[in-house]
Design an enzyme around this catalytic site. Sequence first.
Site, mmCIF file in Angstrom:
data_model
loop_
_atom_site.group_PDB
_atom_site.id
_atom_site.type_symbol
_atom_site.label_atom_id
_atom_site.label_comp_id
_atom_site.label_asym_id
_atom_site.label_seq_id
_atom_site.Cartn_x
_atom_site.Cartn_y
_atom_site.Cartn_z
ATOM 1 N N LYS A 193 0.740 -1.196 0.101
ATOM 2 C CA LYS A 193 -0.068 0.203 0.062
ATOM 3 C C LYS A 193 0.893 1.329 0.059
ATOM 4 O O LYS A 193 1.127 1.918 0.968
ATOM 5 C CB LYS A 193 -1.012 -0.179 1.102
ATOM 6 C CG LYS A 193 -2.156 0.875 0.992
ATOM 7 C CD LYS A 193 -3.139 0.172 -0.023
ATOM 8 C CE LYS A 193 -4.312 1.390 -0.429
ATOM 9 N NZ LYS A 193 -4.892 0.802 -1.542
ATOM 10 N N SER A 392 -8.236 -0.573 -5.127
ATOM 11 C CA SER A 392 -8.823 -0.104 -4.055
ATOM 12 C C SER A 392 -10.064 0.135 -3.628
ATOM 13 O O SER A 392 -11.011 -0.689 -3.802
ATOM 14 C CB SER A 392 -8.001 0.928 -3.590
ATOM 15 O OG SER A 392 -7.503 1.097 -2.100
#
Length: 601
Positions: A193, A392
């Site tokens: 991430k 996402s």
Amino acid sequence: MKQFLKYVFATVVGIGLFFLLSAVIMLVSIAGMGASQSASAPVKKGSVLRINLSGALQERAGELDPLSMLSGKMETPLGLDQLKAAVKEAADNKKVKGIYIEVGSDFIGGAPAMLQELRQSLKEFKESGKWIIAYGDIYSEGAYYLTSLADKVCINPEGMVDWHGLCAVPMFYTDAMKKLGIHMQVFKVGTFKSAVEPYILTEMSEPNRLQMTSFLGSVWQQMLAEVAESRGMTTEQLNMLADTLTALRPTELLVESGMVDTLTYIDGFKEMLRTRLELKEKKDIPFVSPAELMAAADDDDEDDRIAVYYAYGTIVDQESSSYIPSTETQIVTMPTLRELQKLRKDEDVKAVVVRVNSPGGSAFASEQIWHELQLLKAEKPVVVSMGGYAASGGYYISCGASKIIAEPTTLTGSIGIFGMMPEAEELLTEKAGLHFDVVKTNKHADFGAESVMGLLARPFNADEAALMQGMIERGYDLFTRRVAEGRGLTQDSVDVIGQGRVWTGEQAIELGLVDQLGNLDDAIAEAAKLAELDKYSVDEYPAEKPWIEKLMDKGGDSYFDARLRSTLGNAYPFAMMLQQMISANSVQQRIFARMPYEVTL
């Protein structure tokens, strides 16, 4: 006397503003009437569909921003939806002989999957037996990828083809923020991430470098294979040419290598086109635009309908109310929920295709949209068509669909959560000379209270940081649980392929994150199959706002946003992310399920 002058001045300013607004409305109305008249003109026999590649490729064409008209730009935005529909209509319309792709030097391009989808439509057009020819002065990499399938690729003798491969050059703001006295407090789950990296590092982490190398390599290999097939070359040849930096080489090399077919100036190209159409000398070529062609096409009028709902842009809790113009197209929670509820209650809508083109955004908003889509799915089939991005938060809202269809180069996955809080104690206290004191009734009563313009005046203490990290971890647990339920996977296996890692559609299908590779048309066909429909019409949602409503609503934000993008360059994403955090009303609005970057060809 002073009061008199003040009133006179106010009156003059008011009159001036009235005439300015009247002029804007009159100008746009005239342009609108002209566009309406041209759109209603019949298609002539022997017409050529002219696709003008200029500006950025958008998901939907929409209407021209009124303030863009004032700046001199009179063409409607380049919409993938309209281009695909026009190409399909051109294949079926007997009056259309072929397609001319006019490559503009200002073609910004779009996400790889969007270009891939348009290219596939052009490829299917050629199967009708009609021709495609292309001409341009400067072919960007995206423009060349699109036009390489043309029967003839022509270029100005002094032009260039910028074919050099793909790269990612993220900008890191950590040291710059440190000099300003701002520190970013980061909380995240996911080894990959990397959206937080520009704010806490000065170079890419190894996991981020690995994922970027992986998905860029996947996109590039697909581009090489498609261009090689169209041009009768090998991928090795195309790689060698990329390594020679073709943009700086003589144009003759482009012909010798097989990348282009003909060197000619525009007048020579027009004569070539007249010859192909068997037109007499100096006779005008009957060009038709995508908008004109679609205006002349027959509409479907079946009672049973498949709704295509476009969900593209950043996912946000509410529309930006900042004085800085809205930075991107947005998927706003409440309007989206209301539209989906209408589709659920509409008995004529038998299935819904959700066209997702989003890098993500608010984790909370993503959960709300996911929930509404589950209610919709309980009553009728819901198929997701992934465009340039469904990553996402974009993947979050997609994962529970009846079926997921992605382009091979769609960027998806990025299953992870992060939160960022800018803390500026040094800036506010030591540099600006501001000091804070507090009286409170409870231990955490002052949580986030000491702030100036959204910048925290002190860092989180250990208890607050632990609670914040716990909130992020619960968000990630919920995200992976949603994916596991929707995809029929275990939560542990989702965690392994999650961790914030970005995948291409080609990679995602091997991991079980998507069901099928294909485009929007394939998704519509699948929705019809699930709903057991033989005949149906296709309607698009949400409806586009008329230009006057956009002018009053947004104040020309899209026009000013384009100027802001141009001015800030690579610093634009940083400015927009910082603006989003500063304008947030709660901690919840600072928790993101968002892809760290966007890729444009």
